[in-house]
Design a protein around this motif. Structure first.
Motif, PDB file in Angstrom:
ATOM      1  N   TYR A 105      73.463  41.311  60.156  1.00  0.00           N
ATOM      2  CA  TYR A 105      73.936  42.560  59.572  1.00  0.00           C
ATOM      3  C   TYR A 105      75.275  42.393  58.851  1.00  0.00           C
ATOM      4  O   TYR A 105      75.508  43.002  57.798  1.00  0.00           O
ATOM      5  CB  TYR A 105      74.091  43.618  60.671  1.00  0.00           C
ATOM      6  CG  TYR A 105      72.957  44.603  60.732  1.00  0.00           C
ATOM      7  CD1 TYR A 105      72.990  45.778  60.000  1.00  0.00           C
ATOM      8  CD2 TYR A 105      71.838  44.347  61.523  1.00  0.00           C
ATOM      9  CE1 TYR A 105      71.946  46.687  60.060  1.00  0.00           C
ATOM     10  CE2 TYR A 105      70.791  45.254  61.587  1.00  0.00           C
ATOM     11  CZ  TYR A 105      70.847  46.414  60.853  1.00  0.00           C
ATOM     12  OH  TYR A 105      69.817  47.313  60.906  1.00  0.00           O
ATOM     13  N   ALA A 138      75.101  56.881  52.232  1.00  0.00           N
ATOM     14  CA  ALA A 138      73.848  56.151  52.391  1.00  0.00           C
ATOM     15  C   ALA A 138      72.854  56.925  53.241  1.00  0.00           C
ATOM     16  O   ALA A 138      71.656  56.965  52.940  1.00  0.00           O
ATOM     17  CB  ALA A 138      74.114  54.778  53.022  1.00  0.00           C
ATOM     18  N   MET A 194      68.713  47.083  52.915  1.00  0.00           N
ATOM     19  CA  MET A 194      68.830  46.727  51.507  1.00  0.00           C
ATOM     20  C   MET A 194      67.465  46.347  50.934  1.00  0.00           C
ATOM     21  O   MET A 194      66.643  45.713  51.597  1.00  0.00           O
ATOM     22  CB  MET A 194      69.791  45.561  51.339  1.00  0.00           C
ATOM     23  CG  MET A 194      71.201  45.814  51.868  1.00  0.00           C
ATOM     24  SD  MET A 194      72.084  47.115  50.968  1.00  0.00           S
ATOM     25  CE  MET A 194      72.333  46.297  49.387  1.00  0.00           C
ATOM     26  N   ASN A 215      80.302  38.832  49.789  1.00  0.00           N
ATOM     27  CA  ASN A 215      80.496  40.251  49.436  1.00  0.00           C
ATOM     28  C   ASN A 215      81.425  40.965  50.416  1.00  0.00           C
ATOM     29  O   ASN A 215      81.443  42.186  50.473  1.00  0.00           O
ATOM     30  CB  ASN A 215      79.157  40.971  49.363  1.00  0.00           C
ATOM     31  CG  ASN A 215      78.415  40.978  50.698  1.00  0.00           C
ATOM     32  OD1 ASN A 215      78.834  40.307  51.646  1.00  0.00           O
ATOM     33  ND2 ASN A 215      77.318  41.713  50.754  1.00  0.00           N
ATOM     34  N   GLY A 225      71.744  50.773  56.872  1.00  0.00           N
ATOM     35  CA  GLY A 225      72.260  49.886  55.825  1.00  0.00           C
ATOM     36  C   GLY A 225      71.201  48.950  55.288  1.00  0.00           C
ATOM     37  O   GLY A 225      71.501  47.818  54.881  1.00  0.00           O
ATOM     38  N   ASN A 243      69.180  56.600  54.743  1.00  0.00           N
ATOM     39  CA  ASN A 243      69.184  55.193  55.161  1.00  0.00           C
ATOM     40  C   ASN A 243      70.180  55.024  56.306  1.00  0.00           C
ATOM     41  O   ASN A 243      71.379  54.892  56.077  1.00  0.00           O
ATOM     42  CB  ASN A 243      69.572  54.307  53.972  1.00  0.00           C
ATOM     43  CG  ASN A 243      69.414  52.829  54.268  1.00  0.00           C
ATOM     44  OD1 ASN A 243      69.520  52.389  55.406  1.00  0.00           O
ATOM     45  ND2 ASN A 243      69.159  52.041  53.224  1.00  0.00           N
ATOM     46  N   GLU A 261      77.046  51.921  61.103  1.00  0.00           N
ATOM     47  CA  GLU A 261      76.722  51.666  59.697  1.00  0.00           C
ATOM     48  C   GLU A 261      76.954  52.891  58.823  1.00  0.00           C
ATOM     49  O   GLU A 261      77.167  52.755  57.614  1.00  0.00           O
ATOM     50  CB  GLU A 261      75.265  51.215  59.579  1.00  0.00           C
ATOM     51  CG  GLU A 261      74.980  49.813  60.093  1.00  0.00           C
ATOM     52  CD  GLU A 261      75.539  48.744  59.183  1.00  0.00           C
ATOM     53  OE1 GLU A 261      75.609  48.970  57.950  1.00  0.00           O
ATOM     54  OE2 GLU A 261      75.933  47.672  59.691  1.00  0.00           O
ATOM     55  N   GLY A 274      69.220  47.363  45.832  1.00  0.00           N
ATOM     56  CA  GLY A 274      70.367  47.799  46.618  1.00  0.00           C
ATOM     57  C   GLY A 274      69.931  48.587  47.836  1.00  0.00           C
ATOM     58  O   GLY A 274      68.866  48.333  48.409  1.00  0.00           O
ATOM     59  N   LEU A 275      70.742  49.569  48.225  1.00  0.00           N
ATOM     60  CA  LEU A 275      70.416  50.370  49.397  1.00  0.00           C
ATOM     61  C   LEU A 275      69.075  51.083  49.212  1.00  0.00           C
ATOM     62  O   LEU A 275      68.839  51.729  48.185  1.00  0.00           O
ATOM     63  CB  LEU A 275      71.517  51.405  49.653  1.00  0.00           C
ATOM     64  CG  LEU A 275      72.758  50.932  50.404  1.00  0.00           C
ATOM     65  CD1 LEU A 275      73.833  51.999  50.370  1.00  0.00           C
ATOM     66  CD2 LEU A 275      72.405  50.577  51.850  1.00  0.00           C
TER      67      LEU A 275
END
Length: 359
Positions: A180, A128, A139, A187, A137, A134, A120, A143-144
């Motif tokens: 995941y 990220a 959310m 998207n 990943g 993070n 990730e 967002g993140l």
């Protein structure tokens, strides 16, 4: 092609013979009774769970590793590989103990957890994880998610994986991938999610294999492809290129580039190249491993070869990647067992994988 279509095609070929030979009708009876039907019967009787209605869905009766990755041979974390991989993984360097502690607390596999984090975050280098701590990943509404520390991010990832694996029962890499990185998600217009499962699987292998929720092969030879699906069995079949009756000297297992292909048994690599010799170049990139008792396993149509002649390999060590080189209609592994000598007598591989080799 299902068995009904196979028999129909064979019948059409032999019907042509009838038009030119008075003995054609006898030939039809002999072929159908003595070749085609016994082949189908033997497939069903050898414990291969051969589905006569849908051969493309055939699954072998072998037990394999969960989610397309193999277990660590002894079921324990490979500390050497673990330290080696994390040492060169950006911000994860020195965080191996944190992954292990969180995984133990949450009852999940540290190898699987670390593999997902490495994938990730581009091995601990993505913005990220560098800027937001993070690692998974994760959310949120905006967002993140952002965490105060990398330790806090790893802890949150561990809780999330606990919920998916323990509570929801998503124990395999493939199952986790559906959450995941769902294939076909809006998207993901370029279909990058299709690579999530094979890439995480590859990282798991680099870490030494899963330590939980998987089983190793019960036979002397392990599956060269995890959770194997048989596309084409050993024996008489219709040649996919010519449409003629031919003998298939191995078994075709479903896989997709760049899925890893594993050594079915420990041994020494005696062939690893794209053959130029007539009759052998149909294999494409091919690896052959010599085992004890003059047994050889062959892995064909590879997109990439990851071993060299003379190299000693352990069981379930990667030897290359799935592909469609040589005489092939699409990505798959053509797997053979030879007895006596290199490129010697080719026998049905399935009993060897099941621990019951043919005499």
């Amino acid at each position: 092609m299902n068995p009904k279509e196979t028999v129909k095609t064979i019948g059409s070929i032999l019907l042509t013979k009838i038009l030119f030979s008075p003995l054609g009708l006898v030939a039809v009876g002999i072929v159908l009774l003595l070749i085609v039907l016994p082949v189908f019967m033997s497939m069903a009787s050898k414990g291969e769970n051969f589905n006569l209605e849908d051969p493309d869905s055939n699954l072998s009766a072998l037990s394999g590793a969960a989610g397309g990755a193999y277990c660590a041979p002894d079921g324990e974390l490979n500390e050497a590989l673990w330290d080696e991989q994390l040492a060169s993984a950006g911000v994860f360097s020195g965080m191996g103990d944190v992954f292990q502690e969180v995984a133990e607390e949450r009852g999940i596999d540290p190898v699987l957890m670390a593999a997902i984090a490495l994938h990730e975050t581009a091995r601990g280098t993505s913005s990220a994880v560098v800027d937001k701590n993070n690692p998974g990943g994760l959310m949120g509404a905006d967002g993140l998610m952002v965490f105060d520390s990398l330790e806090a991010g790893i802890a949150s990832m561990g809780l999330t994986l606990h919920n998916r694996i323990i509570q929801d029962g998503l124990v395999t890499i493939a199952d986790l991938g559906s959450v995941y990185a769902p294939i076909g998600a809006g998207n993901d217009p370029t279909n990058l999610n299709a690579h999530w499962v094979p890439n995480v699987t590859k990282v798991v292998s680099s870490l030494g294999g899963l330590t939980m929720n998987c089983t190793t092969s019960t036979g002397e030879f392990a599956q060269p492809v995890p959770n194997v699906t048989v596309n084409s069995n050993y024996g008489v079949r219709i040649d996919p290129f010519t449409g003629a009756i031919s003998n298939h000297a191995g078994v075709d297992f479903a896989c997709s580039e760049p899925d890893l292909i594993y050594a079915a048994k420990e041994g020494r690599v005696v062939f690893a190249e794209y053959p130029t010799q007539s009759g052998l170049n149909t294999y494409g990139n091919v690896v052959v491993i010599e085992h004890e008792n003059k047994l050889f396993s062959l892995y064909a149509h590879l997109s990439q070869i990851d071993v060299a002649v003379g190299q000693e390999v352990s069981q379930l060590e990667p030897v290359g990647e799935c592909g469609t080189t040589g005489r092939s209609t699409g990505d798959h592994l053509h797997f053979e067992i030879h007895t006596g000598s290199l490129f010697g007598t080719r026998v049905n591989p399935m009993p060897y994988l099941e621990g019951e080799p043919e005499e």
